[in-house]
Write a protein that holds these residues in place. Structure first.
Motif, PDB file in Angstrom:
ATOM      1  N   HIS A 300      17.235   7.003 -22.270  1.00  0.00           N
ATOM      2  CA  HIS A 300      16.683   6.743 -20.940  1.00  0.00           C
ATOM      3  C   HIS A 300      15.316   6.108 -21.085  1.00  0.00           C
ATOM      4  O   HIS A 300      14.534   6.479 -21.955  1.00  0.00           O
ATOM      5  N   ARG A 301      15.045   5.127 -20.238  1.00  0.00           N
ATOM      6  CA  ARG A 301      13.736   4.502 -20.184  1.00  0.00           C
ATOM      7  C   ARG A 301      13.461   4.080 -18.754  1.00  0.00           C
ATOM      8  O   ARG A 301      14.387   3.879 -17.959  1.00  0.00           O
ATOM      9  N   SER A 302      12.203   3.927 -18.423  1.00  0.00           N
ATOM     10  CA  SER A 302      11.829   3.564 -17.063  1.00  0.00           C
ATOM     11  C   SER A 302      12.245   2.132 -16.756  1.00  0.00           C
ATOM     12  O   SER A 302      12.137   1.243 -17.623  1.00  0.00           O
ATOM     13  N   PRO A 303      12.731   1.848 -15.542  1.00  0.00           N
ATOM     14  CA  PRO A 303      13.015   0.468 -15.146  1.00  0.00           C
ATOM     15  C   PRO A 303      11.708  -0.311 -14.984  1.00  0.00           C
ATOM     16  O   PRO A 303      10.621   0.267 -15.029  1.00  0.00           O
ATOM     17  N   PRO A 304      11.768  -1.625 -14.795  1.00  0.00           N
ATOM     18  CA  PRO A 304      10.539  -2.391 -14.555  1.00  0.00           C
ATOM     19  C   PRO A 304       9.743  -1.796 -13.401  1.00  0.00           C
ATOM     20  O   PRO A 304      10.273  -1.501 -12.330  1.00  0.00           O
ATOM     21  N   LEU A 305       8.472  -1.609 -13.638  1.00  0.00           N
ATOM     22  CA  LEU A 305       7.615  -0.881 -12.711  1.00  0.00           C
ATOM     23  C   LEU A 305       6.483  -1.781 -12.246  1.00  0.00           C
ATOM     24  O   LEU A 305       5.885  -2.510 -13.054  1.00  0.00           O
ATOM     25  N   ALA A 306       6.190  -1.759 -10.948  1.00  0.00           N
ATOM     26  CA  ALA A 306       5.094  -2.538 -10.359  1.00  0.00           C
ATOM     27  C   ALA A 306       4.210  -1.592  -9.562  1.00  0.00           C
ATOM     28  O   ALA A 306       4.693  -0.847  -8.702  1.00  0.00           O
ATOM     29  N   VAL A 307       2.905  -1.602  -9.859  1.00  0.00           N
ATOM     30  CA  VAL A 307       1.936  -0.753  -9.167  1.00  0.00           C
ATOM     31  C   VAL A 307       0.706  -1.590  -8.838  1.00  0.00           C
ATOM     32  O   VAL A 307       0.387  -2.551  -9.542  1.00  0.00           O
ATOM     33  N   PRO A 308      -0.003  -1.260  -7.767  1.00  0.00           N
ATOM     34  CA  PRO A 308      -1.269  -1.949  -7.481  1.00  0.00           C
ATOM     35  C   PRO A 308      -2.364  -1.472  -8.421  1.00  0.00           C
ATOM     36  O   PRO A 308      -2.320  -0.350  -8.939  1.00  0.00           O
ATOM     37  N   ALA A 309      -3.334  -2.317  -8.655  1.00  0.00           N
ATOM     38  CA  ALA A 309      -4.446  -1.974  -9.544  1.00  0.00           C
ATOM     39  C   ALA A 309      -5.204  -0.766  -8.993  1.00  0.00           C
ATOM     40  O   ALA A 309      -5.383  -0.617  -7.782  1.00  0.00           O
ATOM     41  N   GLY A 310      -5.634   0.090  -9.898  1.00  0.00           N
ATOM     42  CA  GLY A 310      -6.363   1.284  -9.512  1.00  0.00           C
ATOM     43  C   GLY A 310      -5.497   2.500  -9.297  1.00  0.00           C
ATOM     44  O   GLY A 310      -6.035   3.602  -9.126  1.00  0.00           O
ATOM     45  N   LEU A 354      -3.707   6.726 -16.191  1.00  0.00           N
ATOM     46  CA  LEU A 354      -4.394   7.389 -15.088  1.00  0.00           C
ATOM     47  C   LEU A 354      -4.912   6.393 -14.058  1.00  0.00           C
ATOM     48  O   LEU A 354      -4.799   6.630 -12.854  1.00  0.00           O
ATOM     49  N   VAL A 355      -5.477   5.293 -14.493  1.00  0.00           N
ATOM     50  CA  VAL A 355      -5.993   4.247 -13.608  1.00  0.00           C
ATOM     51  C   VAL A 355      -5.608   2.913 -14.212  1.00  0.00           C
ATOM     52  O   VAL A 355      -6.045   2.567 -15.316  1.00  0.00           O
ATOM     53  N   THR A 356      -4.764   2.167 -13.525  1.00  0.00           N
ATOM     54  CA  THR A 356      -4.314   0.871 -14.035  1.00  0.00           C
ATOM     55  C   THR A 356      -5.314  -0.226 -13.695  1.00  0.00           C
ATOM     56  O   THR A 356      -6.014  -0.172 -12.684  1.00  0.00           O
ATOM     57  N   GLU A 357      -5.371  -1.228 -14.561  1.00  0.00           N
ATOM     58  CA  GLU A 357      -6.209  -2.400 -14.372  1.00  0.00           C
ATOM     59  C   GLU A 357      -5.341  -3.647 -14.469  1.00  0.00           C
ATOM     60  O   GLU A 357      -4.233  -3.604 -15.038  1.00  0.00           O
TER      61      GLU A 357
END
Length: 630
Positions: A300-310, A354-357
């Protein structure tokens, strides 16, 4: 003048002064036997029913036996000034507490027996001063923790260490590795689940190692094991042989134990617990070719993931194999990721950013490896632009983007300046730079404080806080290795006074004490109220009114129907109207002429009939008339 010669004659008859007597020894404690006539001095009090260490001990004693009593604690003054004591036995008492420095004066002590008591932990100061200790027996206690520095003072002289029959799940392996003169090490009947590789490599004088009846599934190879011949029983073994006992463990017989299977040993009782094909089989009867491993497979692995910065992001990777694979992560830039200020790697294979850039986007690689090989999988992460800011006091009807009023947001400069004057007027505890509330929302706040490791014997932290609406203090107990805590049970739009205390053990008294770390004063944000949907009480009242209107309308319709039927039947119930109606007229057919039939007696006036009968060539007919002939 005649008296003087007489006195001179009597002077030789005066008794000579006796020489000074040596100080008498301390009396022997009640119900004890003392050997004080010859050296070495001994005080023997086994099974004397003692509740504490007798205060009248002879401080010159070289041997003190207090076994099989009811002593519950060893205080600092109990063994003070006994600098010549060589052997101390406190076995089979009810000792729960040993004060720090209780053995500090016993610098000549060679053997200490504390077995059969109720000790739950051993701190760094409790064995301080035992610089000549050779035998330390701690078996049959309730030890669950052994401090890393507990054996520092006796590390170079200790020859016999017995920790068997306790509740130890972990050990300070680095500290045990410094016991260069130890001959016997008893770790049996504990809860040890693993042993690090090379834990015994520096124990060159080790002659017996007992690890039976633990939770060990594997034993890592160690240079000590491969250097010395291993025998199951000490009888008849050469002086340089190492006696290793590891029976009673749920051994997982795979390729990681091939090294142990190849060693020459006498018969012993070890058996395999897993895998299922080898479960229950005698360890030394399993062939080397059967000790196999399975390479890892990513399931198992995570599918493509999209998150906003921060915002945080969690990447997951699961793998199976034998032995269980270890999962590691590699960043898109090729760096091996671990625990840091921005990332956290969990043993189950999850990587949390924890905090994406914006620069964190790309292909992350999950690597699952074990003794049989490794497997990889790619997880794509896209970091988009940050979301627009949400104003806490906005009057817009749109809910927040996350739909979570508890989302933590750093306090803005405008909000801080607007509330500066109000906070200055508050009478709560002063704000301390050591304790800070860096982020807070409507019902949550993140509290941070500096590390308090300089405080010796720290056990935990305690957070105390209350709001401006009441005086009830709320307590939270935090582990000693934490430096932050997220409060999630706050009320929106309130002011809070908060203090952090360090709970530690006072080395002077042996009691639990507290020391303030600092305090802070903060306010939570007001809760956002979306204006698109009505409140729940309004909806409930509307439904009750509508249901009542339907019931009233149904009753009115029913009453109207009854009134109409009553009027149609001439003011009588329908059943009585039908009973009083006359017999219906019938038509008779003749030969073309109408016969004359006498009319029946006129009935009494009756109520109008409910219907009209049209008579064509008909005449009334009754039971007393017969048709007339031509």
């Amino acid at each position: 003048m005649a008296i003087l010669p007489l006195l001179l004659c009597l002077l030789p008859l005066a008794p000579a002064s006796s020489p000074p007597q040596p100080a008498t020894a301390s009396p022997c404690p009640r119900r004890c036997r003392c050997q004080t006539q010859s050296l070495p001095l001994s005080v023997l009090c086994p099974g004397a029913g003692l509740l504490f260490v007798p205060p009248s001990l002879d401080r010159r004693a070289a041997e003190l036996r207090l076994a099989d009593n009811f002593i519950a604690a060893v205080r600092r003054r109990d063994l003070a000034n006994m600098t010549g004591l060589l052997h101390l036995s406190l076995s089979r008492n009810t000792i729960r507490h040993v004060a720090a420095g209780a053995f500090a004066d016993l610098r000549a002590l060679r053997a200490l027996h504390l077995d059969g008591n109720r000790l739950t932990s051993l701190g760094e100061g409790q064995l301080r001063g035992l610089v000549n200790l050779r035998h330390l027996i701690l078996s049959n206690n309730q030890l669950a923790a052994l401090a890393a520095g507990a054996l520092d003072d006796c590390a170079e002289t200790l020859e016999d260490l017995d920790l068997s029959y306790n509740n130890l799940e972990q050990l300070p392996w680095e500290a045990l590795g410094r016991l260069g003169n130890v001959n016997t090490l008893g770790l049996d009947h504990n809860l040890l689940a693993s042993v690090p590789a090379g834990a015994f490599s520096r124990l060159h004088k080790l002659a017996r190692l007992d690890m039976t009846s633990n939770r060990l599934t594997t034993i890592p190879p160690d240079p000590l094991f491969s250097r010395l011949p291993l025998l199951a029983r000490p009888r008849g073994s050469p002086a340089s042989a190492l006696v290793l006992a590891f029976g009673g463990n749920p051994l997982h017989c795979n390729c990681e134990l091939v090294w142990l299977r190849r060693l020459a040993r006498e018969d012993d009782l070890e058996a395999c617990a897993s895998p299922p094909a080898l479960g229950g089989r005698y360890f030394w009867a399993v062939g080397e070719e059967e000790f196999v491993c399975e390479p890892p497979v990513v399931t198992h692995r995570s599918p493509p993931l999209a998150v906003p910065a921060g915002r945080p992001a969690a990447l997951r990777c699961r793998a199976v194999g034998d032995p269980e694979p270890r999962v590691r992560w590699v960043s898109p830039q090729g760096r091996l990721l671990g625990n840091s200020s921005r990332a956290r790697a969990f043993p189950n294979g999850t990587l949390e950013l924890l905090v994406t850039e914006p620069g964190d986007g790309g292909i992350f690689t999950c690597i699952a490896a074990n003794a049989a090989g490794e497997a990889t999988a790619a997880v794509e992460l896209t970091v988009g632009p940050p979301p627009p800011p949400q104003l806490a006091n906005s009057t817009s009807c749109d809910p927040p983007r996350d739909g979570d009023p508890d989302t933590l947001t750093p306090p803005s400069a405008a909000a801080a300046s607007a509330s500066a004057s109000a906070k200055a007027a508050d009478t709560g505890p002063p704000t301390d730079r050591g304790v800070q509330v860096t982020e807070h929302g409507a019902t949550a706040a993140l509290v941070q404080w500096p590390d308090q490791r300089p405080i010796p014997g720290i056990r935990m932290y305690q957070i105390q806080y209350n709001s401006s609406a009441d005086d009830i203090l709320v307590y939270r107990m935090i582990p000693a290795d934490s430096s932050s805590f997220l409060l999630t049970d706050l009320a929106s739009g309130r002011t809070y006074d908060l203090c952090v205390l360090a709970v530690y053990e006072d080395s002077a008294t042996g009691l639990t004490a507290t020391r303030p770390v600092g305090c802070n004063h903060f306010s939570t944000e007001p809760a956002l109220q979306p204006c698109g949907a009505p409140h729940a009480p309004f909806l409930g009242g509307t439904m009750i009114i509508a249901l009542g209107g339907v019931i009233v309308a149904s009753v009115l319709v029913f009453i109207f129907v009854l009134l109409m039927r009553y009027k149609v039947h001439g003011g009588q119930p329908p059943g009585k109207a039908k009973a009083s109606a006359p017999v219906s007229s019938v038509c008779s057919q003749t030969n073309g002429a109408l016969g004359t039939v006498p009319a029946p007696p006129a009935p009494e006036p009756a109520a109008p009939r409910a219907h009209t009968v049209v008579q064509l060539d008909c005449e009334p007919w009754g039971p007393s008339h017969e048709p007339t002939g031509p």
